[in-house]
Design a protein around this motif. Sequence first.
Motif: not given
Length: 589
Positions: A11, A13-16, A48, A92-93, A95-96
């Motif tokens: 869950d 993503s970049l927003k975190n 992750i 899926a993860t 980018e972080i």
Amino acid sequence: MRLRRTYWCGDISLKNVGTNVVLAGWVQGRRDHGGLLFIDLRDRTGLIQLVFNYEHQEDLFRAAEKLRAEYVLAVSGAVIGRSPETINLKLATGEIEIRVDEIEVLNMAQVPPFYIEDAIDTDENLRLRYRYLDLRRPEMQEMLRLRHRLLMAARKCLDERGFWEIETPMLTRSTPEGARDYLVPSRISPGCFYALPQSPQLFKQLLMVAGAERYFQIARCFRDEDLRADRQPEFTQIDMELSFCVREDLIAEVEALLARIYREVLGRELHTPLPVISYAEAMERFGSDKPDTRFGMELQDISGIARECAFKVFNQAVSAGGAVKGINVKGCGYFSRKELDDLTALVQSWGTGGLAWMIVTEEGFKTPIAKFFTNAQLNSLRRYMAGEDGDLLLFIADAPDAAQKILGQLRLHLARKLDLIAEGEDHFLWVLDFPLFAFSPEENRYTSNHHPFTAPRDEDIPLLRTEPQKVRSLAYDLVCNGVEIAGGSIRIHGRDLQETIFRLLGLTQEELEEKFGFLLEAFKYGAPPHGGIAFGLDRLLMLMSKRKSIRDVIPFPKTAAGTCLLTGAPAPVSPHQLQELHIKNFGTQ
Ligand code: ASP
């Protein structure tokens, strides 16, 4: 456990980015890049990347170096964006990553017997022996998720449509569905046995007598059959029953349920109403009561021409009451003699005398039996079979049923061999009007095609006395891509008719009272008209997830030999247990 999870791995993503999170899961793997160490952490939502930097966090780096695959961790750390060149779009993860500031090792793990990843090339028995590890693999987790989603969608939909979920007993009497029972000895009643239900059939009918009106159950069923690759001794059905309904109501309910499942689970629209075909037409056109309609190659009846021609195998079959049926294998006139001989041997192994073949060419027909046909006959054959240059026509002469069935099998065999089956689209259809009875030559009696509670069509009831084999039933099967997904029927709700059917099935008055007295008695007290159906949940899931094996959609399946490799069941029991159950120890050692 000190650290308490705040997020699932998948869950984040970049927003975190810039926040602190606590994650928990299993070590998927570790990569050592000199002063940088990466660990992939896995929970059921995905992977992750955790990152440890020797320069900045020497102690943590040392601790991370000790972590092995499948260790159980909780970690806390900051979510950071990856630099463009390290972004991993396959993940899926990707980018972080997590710059860990604390690790809590919750458990260590031995080296697992196979990799915990998709597409492993591991013996299935090893996977079943360590099923809890097998189930950790993403594709198996996806299966568990899909199975849950399917069950939830079905429950929600049926609840909204007024069905009550009602449980029926597991320890019960035999319910005839055509298989052997699993028996459970009674300790308290010496010499007596319960049977595990082959289906909740009798109880769901009794629930209709009880006024429940609309019932469903996610029911476990047990059938002791010789196992085949696609069978399991215990399996799950979405089982339904409705009162005051006719066949069309039932079909509409099922289509609504199926459409809902497709929408909620797969995000796909199912176009209803689904096509309908009668049993007789399915047999005539496809040689199967569960036709795969994803491809053509339909059967043609050429008995008319066969009767007239001089080829004895054909004309004698027709005069003896048989039929000659054919299929057009489009564009396959190039088949070698050897291939044609192999096909002949194949149909012979299925029990027919042989296979006649004709190749359509520009000059006419290439076939060893050309001389037995006049030109006019050959021309009508070509027209009948829609034969074009380069087509291969194959014919079987036999009793009508046998010719249809064997040609139907050949049709499927060839479609698979020639790769004619378009995967992707699901071809549903209803098959209706099955014969009520089948005749069993071994037992010299009629048996039920569905089960003995299935109602005959009203207009066929008079035939029960004269020609029972011609009676059509109010049964319906839902077929998809050549597989039966659900089956059910409108039931008999009158005592007299039910007794007549039991008698026709060869039950004596005594047996009838003994086995089904309670049902016949219930019918005396105002049984409403009713009908129902059961979906094979495992098969439906196989279809929806495009899995090839039923074992891949059941969390803890049995092997083809009916054993559970994880627990070792079935297993011997102690002499004391046997004694308590009043069972003599015949012993196997
Ligand atoms: N009891 C049937 C079966 O298990 C289904 C039904 O007739 O509802 O196949």
